[in-house]
Design an enzyme around this catalytic site. Structure first.
Site, PDB file in Angstrom:
ATOM      1  N   SER A  19      -0.043   6.468   2.640  1.00 65.57           N
ATOM      2  CA  SER A  19      -1.081   7.011   1.745  1.00 65.57           C
ATOM      3  C   SER A  19      -1.910   5.893   1.108  1.00 65.57           C
ATOM      4  O   SER A  19      -3.101   6.076   0.852  1.00 65.57           O
ATOM      5  CB  SER A  19      -0.457   7.917   0.677  1.00 65.57           C
ATOM      6  OG  SER A  19       0.267   7.172  -0.264  1.00 65.57           O
ATOM      7  N   HIS A 112       3.327  -2.676  -5.351  1.00 60.98           N
ATOM      8  CA  HIS A 112       4.700  -2.291  -5.689  1.00 60.98           C
ATOM      9  C   HIS A 112       4.640  -1.280  -6.835  1.00 60.98           C
ATOM     10  O   HIS A 112       3.897  -1.473  -7.798  1.00 60.98           O
ATOM     11  CB  HIS A 112       5.492  -3.527  -6.107  1.00 60.98           C
ATOM     12  CG  HIS A 112       6.926  -3.229  -6.426  1.00 60.98           C
ATOM     13  ND1 HIS A 112       7.884  -3.017  -5.447  1.00 60.98           N
ATOM     14  CD2 HIS A 112       7.563  -3.079  -7.610  1.00 60.98           C
ATOM     15  CE1 HIS A 112       9.043  -2.757  -6.025  1.00 60.98           C
ATOM     16  NE2 HIS A 112       8.887  -2.784  -7.334  1.00 60.98           N
ATOM     17  N   ALA A 176      -2.043   6.427  -9.164  1.00 59.92           N
ATOM     18  CA  ALA A 176      -2.630   5.197  -9.718  1.00 59.92           C
ATOM     19  C   ALA A 176      -2.742   4.118  -8.633  1.00 59.92           C
ATOM     20  O   ALA A 176      -3.726   3.368  -8.594  1.00 59.92           O
ATOM     21  CB  ALA A 176      -1.785   4.701 -10.884  1.00 59.92           C
TER      22      ALA A 176
HETATM   23  C1  GAR Z   1       4.246   3.127  -2.344  1.00 57.98           C
HETATM   24  O1  GAR Z   1       4.661   3.710  -3.561  1.00 57.98           O
HETATM   25  C2  GAR Z   1       4.338   1.622  -2.409  1.00 57.98           C
HETATM   26  O2  GAR Z   1       3.977   1.088  -3.659  1.00 57.98           O
HETATM   27  C3  GAR Z   1       5.808   1.406  -2.144  1.00 57.98           C
HETATM   28  O3  GAR Z   1       6.115   2.316  -1.126  1.00 57.98           O
HETATM   29  C4  GAR Z   1       5.240   3.450  -1.228  1.00 57.98           C
HETATM   30  C5  GAR Z   1       4.544   3.588   0.102  1.00 57.98           C
HETATM   31  O4  GAR Z   1       3.769   4.748   0.140  1.00 57.98           O
HETATM   32  N1  GAR Z   1       6.061   0.061  -1.756  1.00 57.98           N
HETATM   33  C6  GAR Z   1       7.177  -0.594  -2.108  1.00 57.98           C
HETATM   34  O5  GAR Z   1       8.076  -0.090  -2.751  1.00 57.98           O
HETATM   35  C7  GAR Z   1       7.239  -2.028  -1.637  1.00 57.98           C
HETATM   36  N2  GAR Z   1       8.211  -2.746  -2.374  1.00 57.98           N
HETATM   37  P1  GAR Z   1       2.653   4.928   1.229  1.00 57.98           P
HETATM   38  O6  GAR Z   1       3.313   4.618   2.586  1.00 57.98           O
HETATM   39  O7  GAR Z   1       2.260   6.370   1.123  1.00 57.98           O
HETATM   40  O8  GAR Z   1       1.535   3.987   0.927  1.00 57.98           O
END
Ligand code: GAR
Length: 224
Positions: A19, A112, A176
């Site tokens: 996302s 993060h 956010a």
């Molecule tokens: C997000 O919340 C990102 O910040 C986190 O994983 C999720 C990925 O969502 N990343 C971490 O925790 C890295 N340490 P997404 O695949 O929908 O972007």
């Protein structure tokens, strides 16, 4: 007439849902946005995020190499070939080889879901709930070898609600993230970031003045 500046070429590394990748793709759909996504690499072939890249017509590939060093070598070669000037980790859940991190030093960023340096590592939202903090949020930072460290570019503060569980808090933080990451990449692409003594100076922006309280001050009538 001044020629429009070439857009920054960005490679994105993902492991899952994608996302944040989609938020970057959406931002770059505006031709005035100073960056474009040129390559998406996933370490997992089943990552749903790969479909976002496909839909947007962006080059994408899986590098499922289990060896950290070989993954780094393959990803590095593909990123260089793509002409990437920035690599953005977007839900990339593998620890990167230190040689890769050094090779892309100051051109490698991560998002993060906590206000680093609080709650690094896995399950940051669970860690925030366990600590009882009233605010958490998300951080975009330059990547250094130690996990979830490195000069902080931008943060967004998100309130924790009394009835939050991990999923609800994660969802509020994610909204956010989708605003913060495109903004941080824009700041990088516009050359507004300078790293000095491990801290990032941002030019041409101003911090907000207002402090938030959580809980907010109670209404007088609610007392007693
Ligand atoms: C997000 O919340 C990102 O910040 C986190 O994983 C999720 C990925 O969502 N990343 C971490 O925790 C890295 N340490 P997404 O695949 O929908 O972007």
């Amino acid at each position: 007439m001044a020629r429009p500046r070439a857009r920054l070429r960005v490679g994105v590394l993902i492991s899952g849902r994608g996302s944040n990748l989609q938020a970057l793709i959406d931002a770059a759909a505006d031709p005035t946005y100073p960056a474009e996504i040129v390559l998406v690499i996933s370490n997992r072939p089943e990552a749903p995020g790969l479909a976002h890249a496909a839909r947007a017509g962006i080059a994408h590939r899986t590098v499922a190499e289990p060896s950290r060093e070989l993954f780094a070598r393959e990803a590095d070669a593909a990123l260089r070939q793509s002409g990437a000037g920035l690599v953005a980790l977007a839900g990339f859940m593998r620890i990167l080889d230190s040689g890769f991190v050094e090779a892309w030093r100051d051109r490698l960023v991560n998002i993060h879901p906590s206000l680093l340096p609080a709650f690094p590592g896995l399950h940051p939202q669970r860690q925030a709930l366990a600590a009882g903090v009233r605010f958490s949020g998300c951080t975009v930072h330059f990547v250094r070898v130690a996990v979830d460290t490195g000069p902080i570019i931008a943060q967004a503060v998100v309130p924790v609600h009394g009835d939050d569980d991990e999923a609800r808090l994660a969802e509020r933080i994610l909204a956010a993230e989708h605003r913060l990451y495109p903004m941080a990449v824009r700041l990088f692409a516009e050359g507004r970031l300078r790293i000095r003594d491990g801290r990032v100076a941002v030019s041409g922006t101003a911090p907000p003045e207002i402090a938030l309280l959580n809980p907010s001050e109670p209404l007088a009538s609610a007392a007693g």
